[in-house]
Design an enzyme around this catalytic site. Sequence first.
Site, mmCIF file in Angstrom:
data_model
loop_
_atom_site.group_PDB
_atom_site.id
_atom_site.type_symbol
_atom_site.label_atom_id
_atom_site.label_comp_id
_atom_site.label_asym_id
_atom_site.label_seq_id
_atom_site.Cartn_x
_atom_site.Cartn_y
_atom_site.Cartn_z
ATOM 1 N N ILE A 1 12.525 -4.417 -6.035
ATOM 2 C CA ILE A 1 11.174 -4.565 -5.488
ATOM 3 C C ILE A 1 10.145 -4.851 -6.571
ATOM 4 C CG2 ILE A 1 9.372 -3.466 -4.099
ATOM 5 C CD1 ILE A 1 11.938 -3.955 -2.517
ATOM 6 N N ASP B 1 10.617 3.891 -4.363
ATOM 7 C CA ASP B 1 9.885 5.080 -4.825
ATOM 8 C C ASP B 1 10.804 6.262 -5.099
ATOM 9 O OD1 ASP B 1 6.885 4.561 -2.796
ATOM 10 O OD2 ASP B 1 7.680 3.560 -4.567
ATOM 11 N N ARG C 1 -1.257 12.205 -9.172
ATOM 12 C CA ARG C 1 -1.690 11.150 -8.236
ATOM 13 C C ARG C 1 -0.960 11.289 -6.909
ATOM 14 N NH1 ARG C 1 -1.839 5.134 -10.361
ATOM 15 N NH2 ARG C 1 -2.436 5.012 -8.177
ATOM 16 N N ARG D 1 2.000 -6.849 -9.468
ATOM 17 C CA ARG D 1 1.624 -6.452 -8.113
ATOM 18 C C ARG D 1 0.441 -7.269 -7.572
ATOM 19 N NH1 ARG D 1 1.536 -0.141 -7.769
ATOM 20 N NH2 ARG D 1 1.901 -0.572 -5.570
ATOM 21 N N PRO D 2 0.644 -8.562 -7.360
ATOM 22 C CA PRO D 2 -0.418 -9.426 -6.833
ATOM 23 C C PRO D 2 -0.773 -9.072 -5.389
ATOM 24 C CG PRO D 2 1.647 -10.594 -6.839
ATOM 25 C CD PRO D 2 1.895 -9.300 -7.535
ATOM 26 N N ILE D 3 -1.830 -9.716 -4.933
ATOM 27 C CA ILE D 3 -2.238 -9.534 -3.530
ATOM 28 C C ILE D 3 -2.317 -10.896 -2.837
ATOM 29 C CG2 ILE D 3 -3.514 -7.362 -3.862
ATOM 30 C CD1 ILE D 3 -6.082 -9.078 -4.067
ATOM 31 N N ASP D 4 -1.567 -11.866 -3.371
ATOM 32 C CA ASP D 4 -1.628 -13.223 -2.822
ATOM 33 C C ASP D 4 -1.273 -13.290 -1.344
ATOM 34 O OD1 ASP D 4 0.887 -12.430 -3.978
ATOM 35 O OD2 ASP D 4 1.644 -14.398 -3.443
ATOM 36 N N LYS E 1 1.013 10.643 1.074
ATOM 37 C CA LYS E 1 -0.019 9.887 0.344
ATOM 38 C C LYS E 1 -0.087 8.453 0.887
ATOM 39 C CE LYS E 1 1.098 8.027 -3.773
ATOM 40 N NZ LYS E 1 0.914 6.561 -3.864
ATOM 41 N N ASN E 2 1.074 7.833 1.055
ATOM 42 C CA ASN E 2 1.096 6.413 1.411
ATOM 43 C C ASN E 2 0.837 6.148 2.885
ATOM 44 O OD1 ASN E 2 1.506 5.940 -1.244
ATOM 45 N ND2 ASN E 2 3.669 5.361 -1.067
ATOM 46 N N CYS F 1 -0.455 -2.785 -13.067
ATOM 47 C CA CYS F 1 -0.268 -1.353 -13.274
ATOM 48 C C CYS F 1 1.067 -1.218 -13.984
ATOM 49 C CB CYS F 1 -0.283 -0.595 -11.952
ATOM 50 S SG CYS F 1 1.153 -0.966 -10.979
ATOM 51 N N ARG G 1 -4.566 0.712 -6.882
ATOM 52 C CA ARG G 1 -4.384 -0.602 -6.271
ATOM 53 C C ARG G 1 -4.565 -0.536 -4.762
ATOM 54 N NH1 ARG G 1 -1.258 -4.945 -5.889
ATOM 55 N NH2 ARG G 1 0.074 -4.977 -4.071
HETATM 56 C C1 EPZ Z 1 3.440 0.297 -1.281
HETATM 57 O O1 EPZ Z 1 2.862 -0.471 -2.324
HETATM 58 C C2 EPZ Z 1 3.463 1.735 -1.791
HETATM 59 N N1 EPZ Z 1 2.093 2.168 -2.055
HETATM 60 C C3 EPZ Z 1 4.292 1.828 -3.072
HETATM 61 O O2 EPZ Z 1 4.352 3.195 -3.462
HETATM 62 C C4 EPZ Z 1 5.706 1.339 -2.763
HETATM 63 O O3 EPZ Z 1 6.480 1.364 -3.941
HETATM 64 C C5 EPZ Z 1 5.644 -0.093 -2.206
HETATM 65 O O4 EPZ Z 1 4.799 -0.124 -1.027
HETATM 66 C C6 EPZ Z 1 7.019 -0.623 -1.807
HETATM 67 O O5 EPZ Z 1 7.595 0.229 -0.853
HETATM 68 C C7 EPZ Z 1 1.303 2.535 -1.008
HETATM 69 O O6 EPZ Z 1 1.722 2.509 0.147
HETATM 70 C C8 EPZ Z 1 -0.077 2.977 -1.347
HETATM 71 P P1 EPZ Z 1 4.256 -4.094 -1.464
HETATM 72 P P2 EPZ Z 1 2.406 -2.011 -2.036
HETATM 73 O O7 EPZ Z 1 3.069 -4.897 -1.092
HETATM 74 O O8 EPZ Z 1 1.898 -2.139 -0.658
HETATM 75 C C9 EPZ Z 1 4.978 -7.963 -4.126
HETATM 76 C C10 EPZ Z 1 4.161 5.011 -4.922
HETATM 77 O O9 EPZ Z 1 4.862 5.331 -5.889
HETATM 78 N N2 EPZ Z 1 3.751 -8.482 -3.510
HETATM 79 O O10 EPZ Z 1 5.254 -3.732 -0.398
HETATM 80 O O11 EPZ Z 1 1.531 -2.400 -3.151
HETATM 81 C C11 EPZ Z 1 4.704 -6.774 -5.024
HETATM 82 O O12 EPZ Z 1 4.341 -7.217 -6.329
HETATM 83 C C12 EPZ Z 1 3.768 3.559 -4.723
HETATM 84 O O13 EPZ Z 1 3.748 5.812 -4.036
HETATM 85 C C13 EPZ Z 1 3.347 -9.777 -3.778
HETATM 86 O O14 EPZ Z 1 3.997 -10.493 -4.545
HETATM 87 O O15 EPZ Z 1 3.809 -2.744 -2.169
HETATM 88 C C14 EPZ Z 1 6.020 -6.041 -5.021
HETATM 89 O O16 EPZ Z 1 6.880 -6.635 -5.981
HETATM 90 C C15 EPZ Z 1 4.228 2.682 -5.883
HETATM 91 N N3 EPZ Z 1 2.215 -10.270 -3.205
HETATM 92 C C16 EPZ Z 1 6.571 -6.300 -3.623
HETATM 93 O O17 EPZ Z 1 5.850 -7.443 -3.115
HETATM 94 C C17 EPZ Z 1 1.452 -9.515 -2.334
HETATM 95 O O18 EPZ Z 1 0.430 -10.014 -1.827
HETATM 96 C C18 EPZ Z 1 6.361 -5.149 -2.643
HETATM 97 O O19 EPZ Z 1 4.990 -4.823 -2.691
HETATM 98 C C19 EPZ Z 1 1.870 -8.193 -2.071
HETATM 99 C C20 EPZ Z 1 3.021 -7.700 -2.651
#
Ligand code: EPZ
Length: 421
Positions: free
Chosen positions: A328, A306, A398, A122-125, A22-23, A117, A93
């Site tokens: 995380i 995960d 999902r 889970r920001p996108i900053d 999926k990811n 969620c 997201r």
């Molecule tokens: C990906 O999410 C995966 N989803 C998640 O899997 C997985 O848990 C996660 O990576 C960590 O491995 C997909 O690939 C679709 P991150 P992502 O950006 O990209 C913070 C599942 O169960 N952060 O690596 O959203 C964030 O809040 C899902 O399949 C910021 O602060 O994860 C988190 O605490 C759940 N600002 C940490 O970083 C940002 O701009 C890691 O998030 C981006 C992230």
Amino acid sequence: MDKFIIQGGISLEGEVVISGSKNAALPVLCSSILADGPCIYTNIPRLRDITTITDVLSTLGMGIERPERNTITIDPTNLVSYEAPYELVKSMRASILVLGPLLAKYKRAKVSLPGGCAIGVRPIDMHLKALTKMGADITLSHGYVMASTEGIKGATIVFDTPTVGGTENIMMAATLAQGTTVIQGAAKEPEVVDLANALITMGARIEGAGESTITIEGMSSLSGLEYEVIPDRIEVGTFLVAGAITRGDLLIKGARAEHVVAVAEKLSEMGVVITEEDGGAIRVNGKTDLRPVQVETVPYPGFPTDMQAQIMALACISQGVSTITENIFENRYMHVPELMRMGGRLEEKGPTVIVHGVDQFQGASVMATDLRASASLVLAALNARGVTEIRRIYHLDRGYEELDRKLNLLGAKVMRERGGL
Ligand code: EPZ
């Protein structure tokens, strides 16, 4: 909403074939926006999240076909909109992954903010800061990211902590940038590498994917492609735990053993027997007493967040005291009270959960709250004495393709009851 009724206490035996990741599929499907020609993707799992992302892409005007169960073809040449609407983004997201490609290819994008969620804000900053450095003008207005650019430019992007989605968004934007982009502090997940391999197949110039520094040389255009995504390493880990928690004996086919090293190591520490067989298959034998485990979730190649909920379920029926620390996400323990309802003895202490092992779970009525929490409840139910009812199983749909069918082929008794509250 569907629910599962599971008769527990049955040892699982037999073979299971792993679905596509999926990811990996989600960013790879979004990368089709960058292509000048048709894209054919195979080994795509049939999941709600995949349907959501193809709905987003078709909202943009792209032609989506599903000629076979696990194949999706995309015609990206007729884009008519640059907006990923709230109605779709709110349910997933990862829709934010259209932002980088839209900016690089069409110089504009309007993407709903993902919203929180169950597992955290889970920001996108980090995504937005990096794209701004690459020449995007970004404002937030009425719950939307409004972005435009004269042209995305190469830049050096430094992520203080790894972000999978952030690395993927920037890597996609950089493929059509003017100049070269260097991403430092990049995420190393296999799904990032798979996306890079898909982009390279389209003609992109990328080096270092899977390492902490990725270099992308911008091109003027990218072609269409035919691409098969990697198998789902979290599904592999989930079935490894399923074999262990039911004292079963499973052969997991279609896996990539090198993607699950950290999980296999932790399970082996607990006494689970895991062996690599011919052709990439992995055998798991759980007919042993289980020792306690200490787990910390960290970015790849460490133990994945995960798999945190799933190994917690296994720790609940292992001997002694285990500790599990989630580093995380700030709220990824929604499964703890549900596991307690099934007889698990757990106590939360900040980012750590302390688990006191019991002999066996007890069947109970529980509720799924998020994707991986649902998986941990299914695993606990497979072990439990008696019958477990798991409500809101749409969370599971999902991210796991036909999990009930796959488990029943291994001897489990999982019944899906459709509808209801
Ligand atoms: C990906 O999410 C995966 N989803 C998640 O899997 C997985 O848990 C996660 O990576 C960590 O491995 C997909 O690939 C679709 P991150 P992502 O950006 O990209 C913070 C599942 O169960 N952060 O690596 O959203 C964030 O809040 C899902 O399949 C910021 O602060 O994860 C988190 O605490 C759940 N600002 C940490 O970083 C940002 O701009 C890691 O998030 C981006 C992230």
